[in-house]
Motif scaffolding. Structure first.
Motif, short mmCIF file in Angstrom:
data_model
loop_
_atom_site.label_atom_id
_atom_site.label_comp_id
_atom_site.label_asym_id
_atom_site.label_seq_id
_atom_site.Cartn_x
_atom_site.Cartn_y
_atom_site.Cartn_z
N ASP A 76 -14.20 -22.64 14.51
CA ASP A 76 -14.49 -22.76 15.94
C ASP A 76 -13.84 -21.66 16.77
O ASP A 76 -14.07 -21.57 17.98
CB ASP A 76 -14.02 -24.12 16.46
CG ASP A 76 -14.80 -25.28 15.86
OD1 ASP A 76 -15.99 -25.08 15.54
OD2 ASP A 76 -14.22 -26.37 15.72
N ALA A 77 -13.03 -20.82 16.14
CA ALA A 77 -12.27 -19.80 16.87
C ALA A 77 -13.06 -18.49 16.96
O ALA A 77 -13.49 -17.94 15.94
CB ALA A 77 -10.94 -19.55 16.19
N SER A 78 -13.25 -18.00 18.17
CA SER A 78 -13.89 -16.70 18.37
C SER A 78 -12.87 -15.60 18.06
O SER A 78 -11.76 -15.61 18.59
CB SER A 78 -14.37 -16.57 19.81
OG SER A 78 -15.33 -17.57 20.12
N VAL A 79 -13.25 -14.65 17.21
CA VAL A 79 -12.28 -13.64 16.78
C VAL A 79 -12.73 -12.20 17.07
O VAL A 79 -11.90 -11.29 17.14
CB VAL A 79 -11.95 -13.77 15.28
CG1 VAL A 79 -11.22 -15.07 15.00
CG2 VAL A 79 -13.21 -13.66 14.42
N ALA A 80 -14.03 -11.97 17.24
CA ALA A 80 -14.50 -10.59 17.41
C ALA A 80 -15.90 -10.59 18.00
O ALA A 80 -16.60 -11.61 18.01
CB ALA A 80 -14.51 -9.86 16.06
N MET A 84 -2.44 -15.21 7.62
CA MET A 84 -3.35 -15.18 6.47
C MET A 84 -4.47 -16.22 6.57
O MET A 84 -5.15 -16.48 5.58
CB MET A 84 -2.59 -15.34 5.15
CG MET A 84 -1.61 -14.22 4.87
SD MET A 84 -2.39 -12.58 4.83
CE MET A 84 -3.36 -12.71 3.32
N THR A 85 -4.70 -16.80 7.75
CA THR A 85 -5.82 -17.72 7.90
C THR A 85 -7.12 -16.97 7.69
O THR A 85 -7.39 -15.98 8.37
CB THR A 85 -5.81 -18.36 9.30
OG1 THR A 85 -4.59 -19.06 9.50
CG2 THR A 85 -6.97 -19.33 9.45
N GLY A 144 -10.63 -15.31 7.87
CA GLY A 144 -11.50 -15.02 8.99
C GLY A 144 -10.81 -14.43 10.20
O GLY A 144 -11.47 -13.90 11.09
N HIS A 145 -9.49 -14.50 10.24
CA HIS A 145 -8.74 -13.92 11.35
C HIS A 145 -8.26 -12.52 10.97
O HIS A 145 -8.35 -12.11 9.82
CB HIS A 145 -7.58 -14.82 11.75
CG HIS A 145 -8.01 -16.08 12.42
ND1 HIS A 145 -7.99 -16.27 13.78
CD2 HIS A 145 -8.53 -17.23 11.90
CE1 HIS A 145 -8.44 -17.47 14.08
NE2 HIS A 145 -8.78 -18.08 12.95
N ILE A 146 -7.76 -11.79 11.94
CA ILE A 146 -7.30 -10.43 11.70
C ILE A 146 -5.83 -10.51 11.33
O ILE A 146 -5.00 -11.02 12.09
CB ILE A 146 -7.54 -9.53 12.92
CG1 ILE A 146 -9.03 -9.19 13.06
CG2 ILE A 146 -6.77 -8.22 12.78
CD1 ILE A 146 -9.93 -10.30 13.49
N GLY A 147 -5.50 -9.99 10.15
CA GLY A 147 -4.16 -10.16 9.61
C GLY A 147 -3.25 -8.97 9.71
O GLY A 147 -2.04 -9.10 9.47
N TRP A 148 -3.78 -7.79 10.05
CA TRP A 148 -2.93 -6.60 10.06
C TRP A 148 -3.62 -5.50 10.88
O TRP A 148 -4.84 -5.47 10.96
CB TRP A 148 -2.69 -6.11 8.64
CG TRP A 148 -1.53 -5.19 8.45
CD1 TRP A 148 -1.57 -3.87 8.07
CD2 TRP A 148 -0.14 -5.50 8.58
NE1 TRP A 148 -0.31 -3.36 7.97
CE2 TRP A 148 0.61 -4.33 8.28
CE3 TRP A 148 0.55 -6.66 8.94
CZ2 TRP A 148 2.00 -4.29 8.33
CZ3 TRP A 148 1.94 -6.63 8.98
CH2 TRP A 148 2.65 -5.46 8.68
N ASN A 203 -8.61 -11.21 7.13
CA ASN A 203 -8.09 -12.11 6.10
C ASN A 203 -9.24 -12.73 5.29
O ASN A 203 -10.21 -13.24 5.88
CB ASN A 203 -7.29 -13.24 6.72
CG ASN A 203 -6.04 -12.77 7.43
OD1 ASN A 203 -5.50 -11.71 7.13
ND2 ASN A 203 -5.56 -13.58 8.37
N VAL A 204 -9.09 -12.72 3.99
CA VAL A 204 -10.03 -13.41 3.08
C VAL A 204 -9.20 -14.22 2.08
O VAL A 204 -8.04 -13.91 1.82
CB VAL A 204 -10.96 -12.43 2.35
CG1 VAL A 204 -11.92 -11.75 3.32
CG2 VAL A 204 -10.17 -11.39 1.56
N SER A 205 -9.81 -15.25 1.52
CA SER A 205 -9.07 -16.12 0.60
C SER A 205 -8.98 -15.54 -0.81
O SER A 205 -8.01 -15.80 -1.53
CB SER A 205 -9.71 -17.51 0.55
OG SER A 205 -11.08 -17.41 0.20
#
Length: 254
Positions: A50-54, A133-134, A136-140, A205-207
């Motif tokens: 549900d989180a908008s990231v980009a 590290m969630t 779908g989010h941006i990690g770095w 981030n990917v799993s």
């Protein structure tokens, strides 16, 4: 200078084919999407759950000739003041501050060495940051600079970033981590001579790094480097999407 360290709060892909890019990143990163109904422009919101990231949009006419690229938005309490501060510090202003109705105020700038980013004052509180590290989010956030030491001085003076660990990369030089409020959010280094210009690179981030890397090539993207392990145990892959925009993936190895 801001009272508190500034962090990246939004990411945007400017591309030559919005629909193709939307489908590519949904498949590779695992995002879902929805069209933004705030204007006539074709703008797609990419979401992790549900989180908008980009966002994804076509390269605007005023930037005709630009290669597809990902851009990051840094928070500014006062976009006008922050834009002028960047200018006075030797940066360049590509677009003067302007309002996005019901969204916020932004400008497009570059640091003194030419790496482009945005400044942004959002309306409202915004969403809470995701856990590290969630998927779908941006990690770095990684800056390849002409000279990382002077680049760090610029960002420290403008956004209150501080130095974290410095990693000896051998012949490639030093990889300097930087922190915003005590947490490492990225690193910077002096770019190799074969890279023509400084730029920011964003890691999604990917799993499972191997599965995600395979999805890149299966969907007509290209792998530039990796997967390779980095200090801390994570694995990264640097890639280009089918339209040529550079991005990176970070995750664990199953």
């Amino acid at each position: 200078m801001p009272a508190n360290p500034s962090k990246f709060v939004w990411y945007e892909l400017m591309t030559s084919d919005v629909d193709a890019a939307e489908n590519f990143y949904k498949t590779v990163v695992g995002w879902n999407s929805e069209a933004w109904d705030g204007g006539e422009m074709h703008y797609v919101i990419m979401k992790a759950g549900d989180a908008s990231v980009a966002g994804v949009m076509a390269i605007p006419k005023e930037a005709e000739g630009m290669r597809p690229a990902w851009l990051g938005y840094l928070y500014a309490a006062d976009v006008d003041a922050a834009t002028e501060s960047v200018r006075k510090a030797g940066g360049k202003v590509f677009r003067e501050p302007a309002d996005i109705p019901d969204v916020g105020r932004f400008s497009v700038v570059a640091d003194p060495q030419g790496a482009v980013f945005m400044l942004f004052t959002p309306k409202g509180e915004g969403s809470s940051p995701a856990a590290p590290m969630t998927p779908g989010h941006i990690g770095w956030h990684e800056l390849l600079a002409t000279d990382w030491q002077s680049a760090f001085d610029f960002y420290a003076s403008q956004f209150r970033w501080t130095k974290g660990d410095a990693i000896d990369m051998g012949p490639m030089g030093t990889y300097q981590l930087f922190e915003a409020g005590g947490n490492a959010i990225g690193g910077m280094m002096t770019k190799p001579p074969q890279i023509p210009a400084p730029y920011w690179l964003y890691y999604f981030n990917v799993s499972d790094i191997d599965a995600a890397t395979e999805r890149v090539t299966q969907n007509k993207g290209q792998v530039v480097m990796g997967p390779m392990q980095v200090p801390g145990g994570a694995w990264i892959t640097q890639c280009t999407d089918p339209q040529g925009a550079l991005f990176a993936l970070v995750g664990t190895r199953a």
